[in-house]
Design an enzyme around this catalytic site. Structure first.
Site, PDB file in Angstrom:
ATOM      1  N   HIS A 371       1.167  -1.199   0.113  1.00  0.00           N
ATOM      2  CA  HIS A 371       0.324   0.071  -0.267  1.00  0.00           C
ATOM      3  C   HIS A 371       1.016   0.847  -0.563  1.00  0.00           C
ATOM      4  O   HIS A 371       0.181   2.471   0.031  1.00  0.00           O
ATOM      5  CB  HIS A 371      -1.403  -0.462   1.006  1.00  0.00           C
ATOM      6  CG  HIS A 371      -2.315  -0.521   1.019  1.00  0.00           C
ATOM      7  ND1 HIS A 371      -2.955  -0.444   0.036  1.00  0.00           N
ATOM      8  CD2 HIS A 371      -2.599  -2.132   1.366  1.00  0.00           C
ATOM      9  CE1 HIS A 371      -4.493  -1.097   0.323  1.00  0.00           C
ATOM     10  NE2 HIS A 371      -3.456  -2.420   1.358  1.00  0.00           N
ATOM     11  N   LYS A 562      -8.238  13.566   3.273  1.00  0.00           N
ATOM     12  CA  LYS A 562      -8.031  13.250   4.099  1.00  0.00           C
ATOM     13  C   LYS A 562      -6.903  13.135   4.926  1.00  0.00           C
ATOM     14  O   LYS A 562      -7.464  14.704   5.859  1.00  0.00           O
ATOM     15  CB  LYS A 562      -7.006  12.544   2.509  1.00  0.00           C
ATOM     16  CG  LYS A 562      -5.918  14.080   1.899  1.00  0.00           C
ATOM     17  CD  LYS A 562      -5.595  14.543   0.765  1.00  0.00           C
ATOM     18  CE  LYS A 562      -6.679  13.949  -0.606  1.00  0.00           C
ATOM     19  NZ  LYS A 562      -6.129  12.754  -1.257  1.00  0.00           N
ATOM     20  N   ARG A 563      -6.354  12.300   5.503  1.00  0.00           N
ATOM     21  CA  ARG A 563      -5.568  12.010   6.693  1.00  0.00           C
ATOM     22  C   ARG A 563      -4.376  13.357   6.542  1.00  0.00           C
ATOM     23  O   ARG A 563      -3.956  13.583   5.286  1.00  0.00           O
ATOM     24  CB  ARG A 563      -4.145  10.726   6.338  1.00  0.00           C
ATOM     25  CG  ARG A 563      -5.181   9.633   7.103  1.00  0.00           C
ATOM     26  CD  ARG A 563      -5.932  10.278   8.604  1.00  0.00           C
ATOM     27  NE  ARG A 563      -4.678  10.593   9.622  1.00  0.00           N
ATOM     28  CZ  ARG A 563      -4.929   9.945  10.477  1.00  0.00           C
ATOM     29  NH1 ARG A 563      -5.584   8.482  10.580  1.00  0.00           N
ATOM     30  NH2 ARG A 563      -3.591   9.273  11.048  1.00  0.00           N
ATOM     31  N   LYS A 568       1.419  14.299   1.608  1.00  0.00           N
ATOM     32  CA  LYS A 568      -0.133  14.932   0.653  1.00  0.00           C
ATOM     33  C   LYS A 568      -0.573  16.314   0.524  1.00  0.00           C
ATOM     34  O   LYS A 568      -1.580  16.444  -0.404  1.00  0.00           O
ATOM     35  CB  LYS A 568      -1.660  14.021   1.154  1.00  0.00           C
ATOM     36  CG  LYS A 568      -1.731  12.631   1.726  1.00  0.00           C
ATOM     37  CD  LYS A 568      -2.591  12.200   2.232  1.00  0.00           C
ATOM     38  CE  LYS A 568      -2.578  10.274   2.473  1.00  0.00           C
ATOM     39  NZ  LYS A 568      -3.732  10.168   1.521  1.00  0.00           N
ATOM     40  N   THR A 670      -8.245   6.756  -2.865  1.00  0.00           N
ATOM     41  CA  THR A 670      -9.579   6.340  -3.515  1.00  0.00           C
ATOM     42  C   THR A 670     -10.899   7.338  -3.299  1.00  0.00           C
ATOM     43  O   THR A 670     -12.129   7.082  -3.526  1.00  0.00           O
ATOM     44  CB  THR A 670      -9.547   5.354  -2.622  1.00  0.00           C
ATOM     45  OG1 THR A 670      -9.656   5.687  -0.872  1.00  0.00           O
ATOM     46  CG2 THR A 670      -9.255   4.208  -3.079  1.00  0.00           C
ATOM     47  N   LYS A 674     -14.165   8.558  -5.354  1.00  0.00           N
ATOM     48  CA  LYS A 674     -14.873   8.852  -4.710  1.00  0.00           C
ATOM     49  C   LYS A 674     -15.896  10.439  -5.553  1.00  0.00           C
ATOM     50  O   LYS A 674     -17.152  10.626  -5.671  1.00  0.00           O
ATOM     51  CB  LYS A 674     -15.085   9.556  -3.263  1.00  0.00           C
ATOM     52  CG  LYS A 674     -15.085   7.900  -2.513  1.00  0.00           C
ATOM     53  CD  LYS A 674     -14.090   8.572  -1.244  1.00  0.00           C
ATOM     54  CE  LYS A 674     -13.834   6.953  -0.764  1.00  0.00           C
ATOM     55  NZ  LYS A 674     -13.201   7.349   0.885  1.00  0.00           N
TER      56      LYS A 674
HETATM   57  C1  LIG Z   1     -12.202   7.244   0.868  1.00  0.00           C
HETATM   58  C2  LIG Z   1     -12.001   7.535   2.014  1.00  0.00           C
HETATM   59  C3  LIG Z   1     -10.304   7.618   2.645  1.00  0.00           C
HETATM   60  C4  LIG Z   1      -8.746   8.363   1.927  1.00  0.00           C
HETATM   61  O1  LIG Z   1      -9.397   9.375   1.212  1.00  0.00           O
HETATM   62  P1  LIG Z   1      -7.412   9.657   0.395  1.00  0.00           P
HETATM   63  O2  LIG Z   1      -7.808  11.020  -0.356  1.00  0.00           O
HETATM   64  O3  LIG Z   1      -7.654   8.628  -1.205  1.00  0.00           O
HETATM   65  O4  LIG Z   1      -6.327   9.632   0.687  1.00  0.00           O
HETATM   66  C5  LIG Z   1     -10.337   8.748   3.940  1.00  0.00           C
HETATM   67  N1  LIG Z   1     -11.103   8.686   5.106  1.00  0.00           N
HETATM   68  C6  LIG Z   1     -11.817   8.670   4.691  1.00  0.00           C
HETATM   69  C7  LIG Z   1     -12.845   8.239   5.846  1.00  0.00           C
HETATM   70  C8  LIG Z   1     -12.725   8.060   3.459  1.00  0.00           C
HETATM   71  O5  LIG Z   1     -13.521   7.914   3.314  1.00  0.00           O
END
Ligand SMILES: *Cc1c(COP(=O)(O)O)cnc(C)c1O
Length: 826
Positions: A371, A562-563, A568, A670, A674
């Site tokens: 990952h 995101k985190r 990032k 991911t 979305k």
């Molecule tokens: C989809 C999702 C992530 C992943 O987000 P990235 O932008 O791909 O890092 C992290 N936390 C939550 C709650 C999510 O729904």
């Protein structure tokens, strides 16, 4: 069997109120649950009690299919897939089960004739099951949804943490962590199966010292793993698989007494110590904290799950040779990589197979998903942890390594450098076991999670292994489930999709391409815009009622959720906002659409710089609000406590999706997918799955900018962030504002660590290298957004071409290429 229709009645609970006259005229399973489980009359029930009763009513409808699925799989004896993961970031379950059971009207009718509450209100009573940090845990949740939807016999295995990811509060602009006691109320979905508990041997015993678990050498002990099962409802409700989460406790009463040798109080303390193993999820994303308790958690997950898997296999199959034909085990990152040693132990010590046979079966059964490319995320566990907790596994790892290195020597005679690089053991001050090497050597498949990531994995990170085992390496680009991320999160868009192309997109997301022909159709464009406007208004209303903040739904919604992590680059985003702030103060007539910048995300509690970035975002937000030259043009909003439910609320409302990682560092992402399915346009670097999104949508329909992964790698030797500071006036002005305490007058010098990271320590993540190109990409966004027809056209094309990013597609690829697993249907 036809999928359930929304009209089908819930299975009878077969329970009759015993007291005569108990609302006989209104008898319903929902009221029965209130009366018999909660023992309250419907009229007096609290919203939480109503939620639990509705959840149990739905579970009544799920249970028969859960049983049927198990019976079918038991009789068909198919190949089963086991997804081992330390994290399952599930979020809420009631609303997802209502959708996957297609039980909207069942839910509404269950509440009748007391429809003073709707099911949409009751879902707000459910806490998020936050048993994960971020993308890795959410991926596991999307994948078990798709496995059930595709009718693949599968089971998720994880840990039942008492405390999931912490709840984030913001005080004085700073993150504060609160515990997340998500099990404070009983959870209506889980079924505890005490009869299927397993025993895990540990070579040491433990004691609690100031609340921290400490291993005590000598005196072996055991942990008991008790399974808590949750139904995983595939779309249509026909296949209901299981997510099995293990809770740790001390051995049962009999052994407990024997163990404690008459020391009653000591024995109770042992119970408390044992239960602390699954007390809390480690809140680190993309870093390995190296804590001993975490090591025990990983070992515990693996032993419980493999014991269970092998027992199930043995019940139906007599010949061990059949193992790889009946069992596929997917390791979600290296966290469960000790499975390589545990499966060998089972096959050698319990099944008494030869080493060669055991090894062949192990490799053909296991597969590993990588990952991350970040070195700080790579798990390396001290040999002394193994010595303490599981010395037999260490012995096996040494033997695996000896044989493996013999193979390497045979293929590359005299290449001692290669031996050292590839060894499972890292020598040095304190030997370490390299878990990624163990996972690769012990698996028949190693996959990355986006095309570029798999490529970099092969060519940079573990190139020696790719050279030795070229056939093992493959790519499986991530995906997300359209049930949760479109239907559940964005009902208005879902209705529009249904009205336009029918509802087959729910299980075949490639159907969305039918929208492309409508991208220029003014009527469809208006409907599409109306759905977005509705989502933005709903989100603004939610922000107003829950935080008291006003956000204007007529502004452009720009989102980075995101985190919080340096790679990032939330810092790049906020630096650009400072550039805009500075430009607007100089030139209030600057032409650009009014924007609201949303941020949300948690920082690992020990990650100082990430927490400082949160503080900076909040300080900039305050300054922008305070200045009449800027406050009507831009707004910055940091939404606390990012979780799955917040993502479901915000993503449908987004106009712009920020995917701006330093190229080569985001394995896939991911969140990017979305947003794409919900009609946001992406501003992003050529990184992770964003590259494949651009390939699908057409580059002209995204706002790509910045250095490529290759350029990042090539400039490592000579990149000098100070050049940008000295030669780019806007960069300089922005940094001078931040480091000159403009945003932190009461806390001078607070941003010094950020200054050091950017200007003294070489700006490892190349913020300044990309800032100008990023600002230019934002200017292009402003231009296109000013033309609603062009904007909407691009948004529609993005939705139309997002079909590849369904987790159904991803799981179908895993099933075909890695697992050889097939649907099991009556
Ligand atoms: C989809 C999702 C992530 C992943 O987000 P990235 O932008 O791909 O890092 C992290 N936390 C939550 C709650 C999510 O729904």
């Amino acid at each position: 069997m036809a999928p359930r229709t929304s009209k089908s009645a819930p299975a009878s609970t077969n329970r009759t109120p015993t007291t005569a006259g108990t609302a006989a005229e209104h008898a319903s399973p929902y009221r029965d649950h209130l009366a018999l489980d909660q023992v309250v009359p419907a009229e007096a029930a609290t919203p939480r009690e109503r939620f639990e009763a509705l959840a149990r009513t739905l579970r009544d409808a799920i249970a028969p299919n859960w049983l049927k699925t198990r019976a079918l799989q038991d009789s068909a004896n198919p190949k089963r897939v086991y997804y081992l993961s330390m994290e399952f970031l599930i979020g809420r379950t009631l609303v997802n089960n209502i959708i996957n059971m297609r039980a909207e009207s069942l839910a509404q009718e269950a509440l009748a004739p007391a429809p003073e509450t709707t099911w949409r209100e009751l879902i707000e009573q459910e806490p998020d099951a936050g048993l994960g940090n971020g993308g890795l845990g959410r991926l596991a949740a999307c994948y078990i949804d798709s496995l059930a939807t595709l009718h693949i016999p599968a089971m998720g295995y994880g840990l039942r943490y008492d405390y999931g990811i912490f709840r984030q509060g913001i005080e004085n602009g700073q993150q504060v962590e609160h515990p997340d006691p998500w099990l404070a109320h009983s959870d209506p979905w889980e079924v505890v199966r005490c009869g299927e508990s397993v025993s895990v041997p540990i070579a040491c015993s433990f004691e609690l010292e100031h609340g921290v678990l400490r291993a005590v050498s000598g005196g072996s002990s055991r942990l008991m793993g008790t399974p808590y099962d949750r139904p995983v409802v595939g779309y249509g409700g026909e296949t209901v698989n299981t997510l099995r989460l293990w809770k740790a406790s001390a051995p049962d009463e009999f052994d407990f007494r024997e163990f404690s040798g008459g020391d009653f109080v000591g024995a109770v303390v042992d119970q408390i110590v044992a239960e602390s193993v699954t007390r809390v999820l480690y809140p680190d994303d993309s870093t390995n904290a190296g804590q001993a308790l975490r090591f025990v958690q990983e070992y515990f997950l693996v032993c419980c799950s493999l014991g269970d898997i092998v027992a199930r296999f043995r019940k139906q199959n007599k010949d061990w040779q059949q193992l790889p034909e009946k069992v596929a085990i997917q390791l979600n990152d290296t966290h469960p990589a000790i499975a390589v040693a545990e499966l060998m132990r089972l096959l050698l010590d319990e099944a008494h197979l030869s080493w060669e046979t055991a090894w062949d079966l192990t490799v053909r059964t296991l597969a590993y998903t990588n990952h991350t490319l970040l070195p700080e995320a790579l798990e390396k566990w001290p040999v002394r942890f193994f010595e303490r907790v599981c010395p037999r596994h260490l012995e096996l790892i040494y033997e695996i390594n000896r044989r493996f290195l013999d193979d390497v020597r045979a293929r590359y005679p005299g290449d001692e450098g290669r031996i050292e690089r590839m060894s499972l053991v890292e020598e040095g001050h304190g030997r370490l076991i390299r878990m990624a090497h163990l996972a690769i050597v012990g698996s028949h498949s190693v996959n990355g999670v986006a095309r570029i990531h798999s490529e970099l994995l092969r060519t940079r990170v573990v190139s020696d292994f790719a050279e030795m085992y070229p056939d093992r390496f493959n790519n499986k680009t991530n995906g997300v489930t359209p049930r949760r991320w479109i239907q559940q999160a964005n009902p208005e868009l879902a209705r529009l999709l249904n009205a336009t192309i029918g509802d087959t997109w729910l299980t075949d997301l490639s159907q969305l391409q039918g929208l492309a022909a409508r991208a220029d159709d003014p009527k469809f464009q208006e409907e599409f815009r109306a759905a977005k406007r509705g989502a933005k208004e709903r989100f603004a209303e939610w922000v107003r009622t829950t935080t008291g903040q006003e956000v204007d739904p007529t502004t452009l919604f720009d989102c980075q959720i995101k985190r919080i992590h340096e790679y990032k680059r939330q810092l790049l985003n906020v630096l650009h906002i400072v550039v805009l702030y500075s430009q607007l103060r100089d030139n209030p007539d600057l032409a650009m659409p009014r924007r609201t910048f949303f941020f949300a995300g948690k920082a690992a509690p020990a990650y100082r710089l990430a927490k400082l970035i949160i503080k900076l975002i909040n300080d900039v937000a305050r300054a922008v609000d305070a200045d009449p030259r800027t406050r009507d043009r831009i707004r910055v909003v940091f939404l606390p406590n990012y979780n799955v439910t917040l993502a479901e609320r915000l993503i449908p409302a987004a106009d712009v999706s920020e995917q701006i990682s330093t190229a080569g560092y985001e394995a896939s992402g991911t969140g990017n997918m979305k947003f794409m399915m919900n009609g946001a346009l992406t501003i992003g670097t050529r990184d992770g799955a964003t590259i494949e999104m651009a390939e699908q949508a057409g580059e002209e329909n995204l706002f790509l900018f910045g250095l490529t992964a290759q350029q990042v790698a090539e400039s490592r030797g000579w990149y000098d962030p100070r050049w940008h500071y000295e030669n780019e006036p806007e960069t300089r002005r922005a940094l001078d504002l931040v480091f000159g305490n403009h945003f932190s007058p009461a806390e001078p010098g607070i941003y010094e660590p950020i200054r050091e990271a950017l200007l003294t320590h070489g700006d490892y993540f190349m913020h300044l290298a990309d800032l100008t190109a990023y600002a230019e990409a934002h200017r292009r966004i402003g231009e296109v957004y000013a033309d609603p027809r062009e904007w909407t056209r691009r948004a529609i094309l993005n939705v139309a071409r997002s079909g590849l990013f369904s987790s159904d597609r991803a799981i179908a690829e895993y099933a075909a290429d890695i697992w050889s697993a097939e649907p099991c249907l009556a």
